[in-house]
Design an enzyme around this catalytic site. Sequence first.
Site, PDB file in Angstrom:
ATOM      1  N   ASN A   1      55.206  20.889  66.124  1.00 32.66           N
ATOM      2  CA  ASN A   1      56.578  21.277  65.753  1.00 32.66           C
ATOM      3  C   ASN A   1      56.909  20.640  64.397  1.00 32.66           C
ATOM      4  OD1 ASN A   1      59.976  20.841  66.435  1.00 32.66           O
ATOM      5  ND2 ASN A   1      58.994  22.820  66.454  1.00 32.66           N
TER       6      ASN A   1
ATOM      7  N   HIS B   1      56.605  15.544  58.462  1.00 33.57           N
ATOM      8  CA  HIS B   1      55.151  15.622  58.667  1.00 33.57           C
ATOM      9  C   HIS B   1      54.452  16.045  57.368  1.00 33.57           C
ATOM     10  CE1 HIS B   1      56.568  16.571  62.939  1.00 33.57           C
ATOM     11  NE2 HIS B   1      55.815  15.502  63.107  1.00 33.57           N
TER      12      HIS B   1
ATOM     13  N   LYS C   1      57.387   5.765  58.647  1.00 37.32           N
ATOM     14  CA  LYS C   1      58.227   4.583  58.877  1.00 37.32           C
ATOM     15  C   LYS C   1      59.401   4.870  59.810  1.00 37.32           C
ATOM     16  CE  LYS C   1      57.408   2.212  54.483  1.00 37.32           C
ATOM     17  NZ  LYS C   1      58.086   1.683  53.270  1.00 37.32           N
TER      18      LYS C   1
HETATM   19  P1  AMP Z   1      55.432  13.045  65.791  1.00 41.87           P
HETATM   20  O1  AMP Z   1      54.941  14.449  65.627  1.00 41.87           O
HETATM   21  O2  AMP Z   1      56.906  12.942  66.037  1.00 41.87           O
HETATM   22  O3  AMP Z   1      54.598  12.255  66.768  1.00 41.87           O
HETATM   23  O4  AMP Z   1      55.225  12.338  64.379  1.00 41.87           O
HETATM   24  C1  AMP Z   1      53.976  12.352  63.735  1.00 41.87           C
HETATM   25  C2  AMP Z   1      54.054  11.451  62.537  1.00 41.87           C
HETATM   26  O5  AMP Z   1      55.074  11.901  61.662  1.00 41.87           O
HETATM   27  C3  AMP Z   1      54.418   9.999  62.888  1.00 41.87           C
HETATM   28  O6  AMP Z   1      53.662   9.121  62.065  1.00 41.87           O
HETATM   29  C4  AMP Z   1      55.875   9.926  62.562  1.00 41.87           C
HETATM   30  O7  AMP Z   1      56.314   8.620  62.236  1.00 41.87           O
HETATM   31  C5  AMP Z   1      55.944  10.840  61.357  1.00 41.87           C
HETATM   32  N1  AMP Z   1      57.305  11.342  61.135  1.00 41.87           N
HETATM   33  C6  AMP Z   1      58.146  11.882  62.050  1.00 41.87           C
HETATM   34  N2  AMP Z   1      59.331  12.181  61.475  1.00 41.87           N
HETATM   35  C7  AMP Z   1      59.237  11.825  60.177  1.00 41.87           C
HETATM   36  C8  AMP Z   1      60.136  11.879  59.063  1.00 41.87           C
HETATM   37  N3  AMP Z   1      61.368  12.370  59.182  1.00 41.87           N
HETATM   38  N4  AMP Z   1      59.703  11.413  57.869  1.00 41.87           N
HETATM   39  C9  AMP Z   1      58.448  10.905  57.733  1.00 41.87           C
HETATM   40  N5  AMP Z   1      57.556  10.832  58.744  1.00 41.87           N
HETATM   41  C10 AMP Z   1      57.945  11.289  59.953  1.00 41.87           C
END
Ligand code: AMP
Length: 266
Positions: A28, A33, A144
């Site tokens: 998603n 990302h 972060k």
């Molecule tokens: P997730 O798909 O939520 O597990 O996130 C995958 C990676 O994307 C993780 O390293 C998160 O910290 C990073 N991430 C999620 N949201 C953001 C954002 N708004 N800005 C930067 N990195 C993000």
Amino acid sequence: MQITNDVESLRRARALAGVCAFVPTMGNLHEGHLSLVRLARRHAPFVAVSIFVNRLQFQPSEDFDRYPRTFERDCRMLEAEGVSLLFAPDEKVLYPQPQAYRVAPPAIADDLEGRFRPGFFVGVTTVVLKLLNCVQPEVAVFGKKDYQQLMLIQGMARALDLPVRIVPGETVREPDGLAMSSRNGYLTPAERAEAPRLSRLMREVAGGSLTPEGAVQELMGHNWKPDYVEVRRREDLGVPTSDNREKVVLAAARLGATRLIDSLEF
Ligand code: AMP
């Protein structure tokens, strides 16, 4: 972009590639990302991304089943970013049997997020270790926004001598300050309008015009259910003393049915 669903073909693809930078995700995808993908590209010409919704890090009461899955759209976005390899394993590939061997993270994993999501960081560190072993990247990028997660993964890489460099990526925000998140899609229009309050209050805490307790009160006054708003040392997320200059505000709060988390260094 090559898409692999199993470890064997992933390893074959990796054997042909040189230095690799890796971005693990649960799919998603959004600009947050993609910013990590672009950061990864600065470290290696060959960028690998994984999409895997990791059951191990969800409590039975949490949103594993309704977590948004948008695979086709995600593929198009990664393709447009020039990603070389997408690893999208089925659950049976990563967990052919119940995962009996798990990472035991240090005590800080039971604080902050861990206080409200018991076992969360066992699930996160275990799947990240598995993904790193599958992809074997030289560099792996983590956001972060999930500050405690980033810290625990950096700690794991050091403590277990993983041959990978963990690179932090800045949080990407909507114009009104709301940190981008796959879970933002759960918000109703009214909740979406209210949601930037969290990052606004965190900026006030970072700026010193509001205490963390004051932020919790404010959130409760606007129908949020805050789990925590806390100021910690950046280096180890311990409670800061007056000597500590490098700090971070960490917060998690529920707005309606949606739990939002955010962090802000200062
Ligand atoms: P997730 O798909 O939520 O597990 O996130 C995958 C990676 O994307 C993780 O390293 C998160 O910290 C990073 N991430 C999620 N949201 C953001 C954002 N708004 N800005 C930067 N990195 C993000």
